[in-house]
Write an enzyme that holds these catalytic residues in place. Structure first.
Site, PDB file in Angstrom:
ATOM      1  N   TRP A 383      48.129 -30.313  40.798  1.00 46.71           N
ATOM      2  CA  TRP A 383      47.129 -31.067  40.389  1.00 46.71           C
ATOM      3  C   TRP A 383      45.938 -30.294  40.909  1.00 46.71           C
ATOM      4  O   TRP A 383      44.842 -30.829  40.313  1.00 46.71           O
ATOM      5  CB  TRP A 383      47.291 -32.571  40.680  1.00 46.71           C
ATOM      6  CG  TRP A 383      48.278 -33.398  39.946  1.00 46.71           C
ATOM      7  CD1 TRP A 383      49.719 -33.568  40.404  1.00 46.71           C
ATOM      8  CD2 TRP A 383      48.306 -33.855  38.685  1.00 46.71           C
ATOM      9  NE1 TRP A 383      50.282 -34.259  39.099  1.00 46.71           N
ATOM     10  CE2 TRP A 383      49.613 -34.415  38.042  1.00 46.71           C
ATOM     11  CE3 TRP A 383      47.244 -33.437  37.534  1.00 46.71           C
ATOM     12  CZ2 TRP A 383      49.688 -34.676  36.816  1.00 46.71           C
ATOM     13  CZ3 TRP A 383      47.689 -34.099  36.216  1.00 46.71           C
ATOM     14  CH2 TRP A 383      48.785 -34.820  35.999  1.00 46.71           C
ATOM     15  N   TRP A 386      45.443 -27.040  38.445  1.00 46.05           N
ATOM     16  CA  TRP A 386      45.567 -26.612  36.693  1.00 46.05           C
ATOM     17  C   TRP A 386      44.101 -26.923  35.996  1.00 46.05           C
ATOM     18  O   TRP A 386      44.035 -26.364  35.139  1.00 46.05           O
ATOM     19  CB  TRP A 386      46.881 -27.678  36.073  1.00 46.05           C
ATOM     20  CG  TRP A 386      46.575 -28.670  35.502  1.00 46.05           C
ATOM     21  CD1 TRP A 386      46.471 -29.775  36.249  1.00 46.05           C
ATOM     22  CD2 TRP A 386      46.381 -29.111  34.297  1.00 46.05           C
ATOM     23  NE1 TRP A 386      46.069 -30.990  35.619  1.00 46.05           N
ATOM     24  CE2 TRP A 386      45.881 -30.598  34.319  1.00 46.05           C
ATOM     25  CE3 TRP A 386      46.480 -28.388  33.025  1.00 46.05           C
ATOM     26  CZ2 TRP A 386      45.657 -31.141  33.150  1.00 46.05           C
ATOM     27  CZ3 TRP A 386      45.911 -29.089  31.948  1.00 46.05           C
ATOM     28  CH2 TRP A 386      45.732 -30.386  31.772  1.00 46.05           C
ATOM     29  N   ASN A 387      43.396 -27.905  36.814  1.00 43.98           N
ATOM     30  CA  ASN A 387      42.355 -28.267  36.280  1.00 43.98           C
ATOM     31  C   ASN A 387      41.222 -28.226  37.293  1.00 43.98           C
ATOM     32  O   ASN A 387      40.817 -29.128  37.982  1.00 43.98           O
ATOM     33  CB  ASN A 387      42.270 -29.758  35.876  1.00 43.98           C
ATOM     34  CG  ASN A 387      41.096 -30.230  34.917  1.00 43.98           C
ATOM     35  OD1 ASN A 387      39.895 -29.538  34.987  1.00 43.98           O
ATOM     36  ND2 ASN A 387      41.126 -31.118  34.056  1.00 43.98           N
ATOM     37  N   HIS A 391      39.152 -31.171  39.702  1.00 43.16           N
ATOM     38  CA  HIS A 391      39.495 -30.976  41.398  1.00 43.16           C
ATOM     39  C   HIS A 391      38.236 -30.837  42.125  1.00 43.16           C
ATOM     40  O   HIS A 391      38.277 -31.561  43.067  1.00 43.16           O
ATOM     41  CB  HIS A 391      40.364 -29.973  41.343  1.00 43.16           C
ATOM     42  CG  HIS A 391      40.964 -29.568  42.834  1.00 43.16           C
ATOM     43  ND1 HIS A 391      41.596 -30.523  43.754  1.00 43.16           N
ATOM     44  CD2 HIS A 391      40.417 -28.453  43.611  1.00 43.16           C
ATOM     45  CE1 HIS A 391      41.690 -29.948  44.915  1.00 43.16           C
ATOM     46  NE2 HIS A 391      41.116 -28.769  44.885  1.00 43.16           N
ATOM     47  N   TYR A 399      36.845 -37.659  47.209  1.00 37.10           N
ATOM     48  CA  TYR A 399      37.974 -37.414  48.279  1.00 37.10           C
ATOM     49  C   TYR A 399      37.277 -37.331  49.695  1.00 37.10           C
ATOM     50  O   TYR A 399      37.700 -38.013  50.641  1.00 37.10           O
ATOM     51  CB  TYR A 399      38.989 -36.390  48.183  1.00 37.10           C
ATOM     52  CG  TYR A 399      39.998 -36.117  49.034  1.00 37.10           C
ATOM     53  CD1 TYR A 399      41.290 -36.948  49.371  1.00 37.10           C
ATOM     54  CD2 TYR A 399      40.060 -34.979  49.965  1.00 37.10           C
ATOM     55  CE1 TYR A 399      41.947 -36.778  50.116  1.00 37.10           C
ATOM     56  CE2 TYR A 399      40.918 -34.925  50.979  1.00 37.10           C
ATOM     57  CZ  TYR A 399      42.123 -35.622  51.179  1.00 37.10           C
ATOM     58  OH  TYR A 399      42.787 -35.208  52.089  1.00 37.10           O
ATOM     59  N   HIS A 424      43.360 -41.699  32.561  1.00 39.09           N
ATOM     60  CA  HIS A 424      44.304 -41.390  31.650  1.00 39.09           C
ATOM     61  C   HIS A 424      44.622 -42.459  30.848  1.00 39.09           C
ATOM     62  O   HIS A 424      44.692 -42.341  29.460  1.00 39.09           O
ATOM     63  CB  HIS A 424      45.673 -40.815  32.312  1.00 39.09           C
ATOM     64  CG  HIS A 424      45.599 -39.332  32.805  1.00 39.09           C
ATOM     65  ND1 HIS A 424      45.024 -38.927  33.892  1.00 39.09           N
ATOM     66  CD2 HIS A 424      46.256 -38.338  32.322  1.00 39.09           C
ATOM     67  CE1 HIS A 424      45.138 -37.573  33.836  1.00 39.09           C
ATOM     68  NE2 HIS A 424      46.055 -37.359  32.952  1.00 39.09           N
TER      69      HIS A 424
END
Length: 499
Positions: A383, A386-387, A391, A399, A424
């Site tokens: 996770w 991949w993006n 992130h 975060y 999502h």
């Protein structure tokens, strides 16, 4: 006399030769050797070496005949250190191509050619004279201008930080609620058009949140330095050097311009900066290759969905209605192959072809849109790699601020998954006009999966677990939503075939 004179030079040369040989002989004798003993010694040494080699070769021959084994590991054992599996990889690729070619041929024989590019238009438009998704996207400029003029008022001190925060909350809340309400109310909005419009508004929400944070940080830095920075013109100038554009350095509040705002809106990133890294020129060949890839892969995805996925999904409704477990598993596995193939094609189309095309067109220098997620041995690594644009946004604006406020790492990571799960579900349930929380639960299931993989699986086993979650997890969610959509909108599941 004549004969003596003619033979004189030859005689002298002969004497010289003889004297030289004599000198060499006397030197060898002075060293204690006899005449010719040095040559004889070399011959003896060569003979001894040859004899030794013959002896060793004969011994090796006997040893080879007596013993043919030594201490060694099998090549496929991990202790052997062998890593050249190129031939096995080629074999896997060939078998994969052949097996999928058989499935595709079987599909063509059974259903014929189902690909219809014109039908794609109906996915976006119910009425050719009504374009609700496009109109909704055009309206987004209102929220962009609201953010820009709020920042301008904050920069000159016309409004306080508290008032600016309140205006931003209203603006961002409207970005989240207005398009979703429009999609739910307007009957001419198709599910695909709704997904596209909500996707644009979600990206806009994340971009404007980053825009708010960065400009706030700039004001804090300006106040900490207790001096006013020099203000740039309303439109930063662009000079030319050696035929290439050299972009001037922008400082706050010189960045609060329409040009700067819309460059950020269209740039392939979610994180705002005052000075983005810029490439020196636009490579036309690179741009053309990416454009051709985009067009070809888009048609390929549409063809695979119409030809392969749609019949498989339709034929899966009857087993789900009757709760036939074995048939459900068979349909799930049958759907996993085309679904995963389309997902991989989508990844390359969006994160490589499309984003590189936009970046090249806008001379955006940071092209790290993804990393080696295919080597992921843990779920968080996948996770995080991949993006990369999402992130970076989560790390910078969600975060790390939580960590600075004293929140522990594990609750902060779970909060990131909660935020991702919300969006999502937001992008799926609202366009389909039903709320089943399958996407939300699928994302939240990544948390226990991540803990399990990190605790019990390592190396290649962890990588296999990540791949299995991708290959099996997505078609489960697809079948759940399609089944519920048919039940909700058509009053029951169509009597599809069971092939």
């Amino acid at each position: 006399m004549g004969d003596r004179n003619e033979r004189g030079p030859a005689t002298r040369r002969r004497r010289t030769t003889i004297s030289g040989e004599a000198t060499g002989t006397s030197a060898r004798q002075a060293n204690g050797g006899k005449p010719g003993s040095h040559g004889q010694g070399e011959q003896d040494a060569a003979g001894a070496a040859g004899a030794a080699r013959k002896h060793r070769s004969s011994n090796d021959g006997f040893k080879d005949r007596l013993s043919c084994h030594r201490l060694q590991e099998s090549l496929l054992s991990s202790e052997s250190g062998y890593s050249n599996y190129r031939g096995i990889l080629n074999w896997c690729v060939i078998m994969l191509v052949l097996s999928n070619a058989r499935l595709f041929l079987e599909n063509l024989i059974k259903y014929g050619i189902l690909v219809d590019p014109i039908q794609v238009v109906s996915l976006f438009l119910k009425d050719p004279y009504s374009w609700p998704a496009a109109c909704l996207i055009i309206v987004s400029n209102v929220f962009i201008m609201a953010a820009l003029y709020t920042e301008r008022r904050l920069a000159v001190g016309t409004i306080s930080e508290g008032t600016g925060t309140f205006l931003y909350c209203v603006n961002l809340g409207a970005i989240l609620c207005f398009p979703s309400a429009t999609v739910l109310i307007v009957n001419s909005m198709t599910p695909v058009g709704g997904v596209f419009a909500l996707g644009v508004y979600t990206v806009l929400l994340l971009k404007l949140y980053s825009y708010k944070d960065v400009n706030k940080w700039c004001r804090e830095i300006r106040q900490a330095k207790a001096r006013t920075l020099s203000r740039s013109n309303s439109c930063p100038s662009v000079h030319r050097a050696n035929g290439n554009a050299v972009h001037s350095h922008v400082t706050y509040p010189g960045n609060l311009t329409h040009r700067d705002m819309y460059y950020f809106i269209f740039a392939p990133t979610l994180c705002y900066e005052l000075n983005f890294p810029r490439s020196p020129r636009i490579r036309k060949r690179f741009l053309l290759r990416r454009l051709l890839e985009m067009l070809f892969l888009m048609q390929l995805q549409v063809g695979l969905i119409q030809q392969w996925m749609v019949p498989t999904v339709q034929n899966s409704m009857k087993p789900f209605q009757n709760m036939e477990l074995s048939r459900m598993v068979e349909r799930l596995l049958k759907l996993a192959v085309p679904n995963h193939l389309i997902w991989l094609i989508f990844f390359y189309w969006f994160f490589h072809s499309s984003m590189n095309f936009v970046a090249e067109l806008m001379q955006f220098g940071d092209r790290e849109f993804y990393r080696d997620w295919w080597n992921s041995e843990t779920v968080p690594y996948f996770w995080a790699n991949w993006n990369i644009p999402v992130h970076k946004w989560c790390l910078r604006h969600f975060y790390k601020p939580m960590l600075r406020r004293g929140v522990n790492k594990l609750p902060a990571q779970i909060a990131v998954f909660l935020l991702s799960a919300f969006f999502h579900e937001y992008l799926v349930s609202i366009p389909l006009k039903m709320f089943r929380l399958w996407a939300f639960m699928g994302m939240m299931a990544q948390v226990p999966l991540a803990l399990f993989v990190a605790r019990f699986l390592r190396g290649n086993y962890g990588n296999a677990a990540v791949w299995m979650s991708l290959i099996i997890g997505q078609p489960i969610a697809v079948l759940m939503y399609v089944h519920d959509y048919y039940v909700l909108h058509y009053g029951g599941v169509s009597e599809a075939g069971t092939a």
